[in-house]
Design a protein around this motif. Sequence first.
Motif, PDB file in Angstrom:
ATOM      1  N   VAL A 110      99.148  58.334  60.303  1.00 33.59           N
ATOM      2  CA  VAL A 110      99.588  58.159  58.918  1.00 33.59           C
ATOM      3  C   VAL A 110     101.089  57.889  58.888  1.00 33.59           C
ATOM      4  CG1 VAL A 110      99.669  59.218  56.632  1.00 33.59           C
ATOM      5  CG2 VAL A 110      97.764  59.733  58.182  1.00 33.59           C
ATOM      6  N   TRP A 111     101.486  56.840  58.138  1.00 31.06           N
ATOM      7  CA  TRP A 111     102.900  56.473  58.028  1.00 31.06           C
ATOM      8  C   TRP A 111     103.272  56.302  56.561  1.00 31.06           C
ATOM      9  CZ3 TRP A 111     101.285  56.520  62.821  1.00 31.06           C
ATOM     10  CH2 TRP A 111     102.231  56.643  63.846  1.00 31.06           C
ATOM     11  N   PRO A 112     104.521  56.560  56.213  1.00 31.63           N
ATOM     12  CA  PRO A 112     104.944  56.418  54.818  1.00 31.63           C
ATOM     13  C   PRO A 112     104.897  54.970  54.348  1.00 31.63           C
ATOM     14  CG  PRO A 112     106.825  56.851  56.242  1.00 31.63           C
ATOM     15  CD  PRO A 112     105.609  57.036  57.086  1.00 31.63           C
ATOM     16  N   LEU A 113     104.442  54.768  53.127  1.00 35.83           N
ATOM     17  CA  LEU A 113     104.412  53.444  52.507  1.00 35.83           C
ATOM     18  C   LEU A 113     105.513  53.398  51.457  1.00 35.83           C
ATOM     19  CD1 LEU A 113     102.882  50.722  52.276  1.00 35.83           C
ATOM     20  CD2 LEU A 113     101.512  51.784  50.454  1.00 35.83           C
ATOM     21  N   PRO A 114     106.520  52.551  51.660  1.00 34.81           N
ATOM     22  CA  PRO A 114     107.636  52.498  50.709  1.00 34.81           C
ATOM     23  C   PRO A 114     107.164  52.283  49.274  1.00 34.81           C
ATOM     24  CG  PRO A 114     108.194  51.288  52.689  1.00 34.81           C
ATOM     25  CD  PRO A 114     106.742  51.678  52.818  1.00 34.81           C
ATOM     26  N   GLU A 115     107.925  52.837  48.321  1.00 36.43           N
ATOM     27  CA  GLU A 115     107.519  52.850  46.919  1.00 36.43           C
ATOM     28  C   GLU A 115     107.279  51.460  46.347  1.00 36.43           C
ATOM     29  OE1 GLU A 115     106.707  55.252  44.811  1.00 36.43           O
ATOM     30  OE2 GLU A 115     106.924  56.763  46.383  1.00 36.43           O
ATOM     31  N   ASP A 116     108.042  50.469  46.806  1.00 36.37           N
ATOM     32  CA  ASP A 116     107.898  49.134  46.234  1.00 36.37           C
ATOM     33  C   ASP A 116     106.868  48.282  46.965  1.00 36.37           C
ATOM     34  OD1 ASP A 116     109.364  48.921  48.531  1.00 36.37           O
ATOM     35  OD2 ASP A 116     110.929  47.625  47.693  1.00 36.37           O
ATOM     36  N   ALA A 117     106.140  48.861  47.917  1.00 33.59           N
ATOM     37  CA  ALA A 117     105.071  48.150  48.619  1.00 33.59           C
ATOM     38  C   ALA A 117     103.722  48.530  48.020  1.00 33.59           C
ATOM     39  CB  ALA A 117     105.095  48.500  50.109  1.00 33.59           C
ATOM     40  N   SER A 118     102.887  47.544  47.800  1.00 35.60           N
ATOM     41  CA  SER A 118     101.574  47.794  47.197  1.00 35.60           C
ATOM     42  C   SER A 118     100.638  48.440  48.203  1.00 35.60           C
ATOM     43  CB  SER A 118     100.966  46.479  46.700  1.00 35.60           C
ATOM     44  OG  SER A 118     100.617  45.650  47.806  1.00 35.60           O
ATOM     45  N   PHE A 119      99.556  49.026  47.683  1.00 28.54           N
ATOM     46  CA  PHE A 119      98.533  49.582  48.567  1.00 28.54           C
ATOM     47  C   PHE A 119      97.867  48.477  49.381  1.00 28.54           C
ATOM     48  CE2 PHE A 119      98.540  52.917  45.165  1.00 28.54           C
ATOM     49  CZ  PHE A 119      99.078  53.925  45.951  1.00 28.54           C
ATOM     50  N   GLU A 120      97.809  47.254  48.812  1.00 30.36           N
ATOM     51  CA  GLU A 120      97.260  46.124  49.566  1.00 30.36           C
ATOM     52  C   GLU A 120      98.106  45.838  50.801  1.00 30.36           C
ATOM     53  OE1 GLU A 120      95.727  45.784  45.440  1.00 30.36           O
ATOM     54  OE2 GLU A 120      97.702  46.143  46.308  1.00 30.36           O
ATOM     55  N   VAL A 121      99.428  45.953  50.669  1.00 33.17           N
ATOM     56  CA  VAL A 121     100.293  45.816  51.845  1.00 33.17           C
ATOM     57  C   VAL A 121      99.923  46.877  52.883  1.00 33.17           C
ATOM     58  CG1 VAL A 121     102.658  46.119  52.700  1.00 33.17           C
ATOM     59  CG2 VAL A 121     102.238  44.719  50.679  1.00 33.17           C
ATOM     60  N   GLY A 122      99.764  48.115  52.434  1.00 35.60           N
ATOM     61  CA  GLY A 122      99.399  49.181  53.358  1.00 35.60           C
ATOM     62  C   GLY A 122      98.105  48.896  54.092  1.00 35.60           C
ATOM     63  N   ALA A 123      97.123  48.348  53.379  1.00 34.89           N
ATOM     64  CA  ALA A 123      95.832  48.060  53.994  1.00 34.89           C
ATOM     65  C   ALA A 123      95.868  46.846  54.896  1.00 34.89           C
ATOM     66  CB  ALA A 123      94.782  47.856  52.898  1.00 34.89           C
ATOM     67  N   ALA A 294     109.630  49.953  58.852  1.00 32.66           N
ATOM     68  CA  ALA A 294     110.984  49.484  58.542  1.00 32.66           C
ATOM     69  C   ALA A 294     110.953  48.069  57.981  1.00 32.66           C
ATOM     70  CB  ALA A 294     111.858  49.547  59.795  1.00 32.66           C
ATOM     71  N   ALA A 295     110.094  47.229  58.548  1.00 29.64           N
ATOM     72  CA  ALA A 295     109.969  45.859  58.038  1.00 29.64           C
ATOM     73  C   ALA A 295     109.426  45.848  56.616  1.00 29.64           C
ATOM     74  CB  ALA A 295     109.068  45.039  58.962  1.00 29.64           C
ATOM     75  N   VAL A 296     108.470  46.725  56.338  1.00 29.54           N
ATOM     76  CA  VAL A 296     107.947  46.847  54.968  1.00 29.54           C
ATOM     77  C   VAL A 296     109.059  47.299  54.030  1.00 29.54           C
ATOM     78  CG1 VAL A 296     106.318  48.078  53.484  1.00 29.54           C
ATOM     79  CG2 VAL A 296     105.593  47.324  55.756  1.00 29.54           C
ATOM     80  N   ARG A 297     109.838  48.277  54.467  1.00 35.44           N
ATOM     81  CA  ARG A 297     110.937  48.793  53.642  1.00 35.44           C
ATOM     82  C   ARG A 297     111.954  47.690  53.328  1.00 35.44           C
ATOM     83  NH1 ARG A 297     112.160  52.626  56.835  1.00 35.44           N
ATOM     84  NH2 ARG A 297     110.661  54.067  55.956  1.00 35.44           N
ATOM     85  N   ASP A 298     112.119  46.744  54.263  1.00 34.25           N
ATOM     86  CA  ASP A 298     113.048  45.634  54.056  1.00 34.25           C
ATOM     87  C   ASP A 298     112.439  44.491  53.255  1.00 34.25           C
ATOM     88  OD1 ASP A 298     115.016  46.969  55.423  1.00 34.25           O
ATOM     89  OD2 ASP A 298     114.836  45.796  57.275  1.00 34.25           O
ATOM     90  N   GLY A 299     111.179  44.659  52.832  1.00 29.87           N
ATOM     91  CA  GLY A 299     110.524  43.627  52.033  1.00 29.87           C
ATOM     92  C   GLY A 299     110.010  42.452  52.839  1.00 29.87           C
ATOM     93  N   ALA A 300     109.825  42.646  54.164  1.00 30.66           N
ATOM     94  CA  ALA A 300     109.453  41.540  55.042  1.00 30.66           C
ATOM     95  C   ALA A 300     107.952  41.387  55.241  1.00 30.66           C
ATOM     96  CB  ALA A 300     110.111  41.731  56.407  1.00 30.66           C
ATOM     97  N   MET A 301     107.130  42.291  54.696  1.00 29.96           N
ATOM     98  CA  MET A 301     105.694  42.292  55.015  1.00 29.96           C
ATOM     99  C   MET A 301     104.823  42.175  53.765  1.00 29.96           C
ATOM    100  SD  MET A 301     105.707  42.603  58.352  1.00 29.96           S
ATOM    101  CE  MET A 301     104.054  43.105  58.789  1.00 29.96           C
ATOM    102  N   GLY A 302     105.178  41.296  52.848  1.00 31.27           N
ATOM    103  CA  GLY A 302     104.399  41.153  51.622  1.00 31.27           C
ATOM    104  C   GLY A 302     103.049  40.499  51.843  1.00 31.27           C
TER     105      GLY A 302
END
Length: 340
Positions: A110-123, A294-302
């Motif tokens: 389990v890893w933290p999902l940044p607040e501005d990333a959607s659950f779809e990004v997490g999946a 970290a890449a998600v946090r930087d907005g790189a994994m939409g």
Amino acid sequence: MKAIVYREIGDPSVLKLIERDVPEPGPGEVRIRIHASGVNPTDWRARSSSEWPMPYPEVTPHHDGGGVIDAVGPGVETLAPGDRVWVMSAGLGYNTGTAQELTVLPTSKVWPLPEDASFEVGAALGIPALTAHRALTVAEGAPRRLAPKALDGFTVLVTGGAGAVGHATIQLARWAGATVITTVSGPEKAALATAAGAHHVVNYREGDPVAEIRAVAQDGVDVVVEVAVAENLDVDLAVLKNSGTIAVYNDDNPKVELNILQNIGLDTRFQFLLALSTDERMARMAGAADDVTAAVRDGAMGVGEEHGLPVLRFPLAETAAAQLASQNGAVGKVIVDPTA
């Protein structure tokens, strides 16, 4: 709570929607309410192939997902109820796949999902992103961790840039500073690969792909991230830099013929990848998961069409249709929504 299970190998009709008791987290575990469950080829191949023995009499499918922690077990201090998270390898070593409303997992998955990333990004992370990370870090001279500028000076060729792993590879490589070239089969997929961040997109069905790639990478590419090595090998070898790496994560053709002298002359490295395997290997992937976060946090994994990966959503009760869509080659990320 509702869950999807199968009790025998077969076509999508073996997937059943059931009611089961809500599980309680044990020591070192958290319970997650799943908002998006990612479908990968691994899921339907495991369900349909007799070559993959069932690990349990009743299997809950899907390894990847995004959701919210709603309970923690004894000894858990780094995560808390209300935390948004993404999960990986949920079904590896545990019968706790994400195709259900609630799942219990050890914190190591389990890893933290940044607040501005959607659950779809997490999946959409998990298998695709960890495969992409490994492909980008296995070459001779490549860093073992990714961060901005880690791949400065590297040229990466991603075959099948409109697929889930190809999409994640483009995004991670671009975030880490590589020059990214990708091959696609037509204009629609070219638009998706461009939206994902590829610097150069080559339609391999038109013109001279080798010449187009060499025009960008005159000295050759450092890494080829390969989805169909048997089909693409001639092009790969024609554009590969001496001592370059071909990282192979999939191929529907189980055999490939190699010219030994040609590959000796190129000092070629072939790396065959399996992101999910033993617990020991998964422990080594923890650093990769940190980099992906970290890449998600930087907005790189939409995800979504504007980021080059359309999302195809299905309610939990239609998990069979979701897996069939993936199996039939749907373009985009297939997501099951247990909240629908």
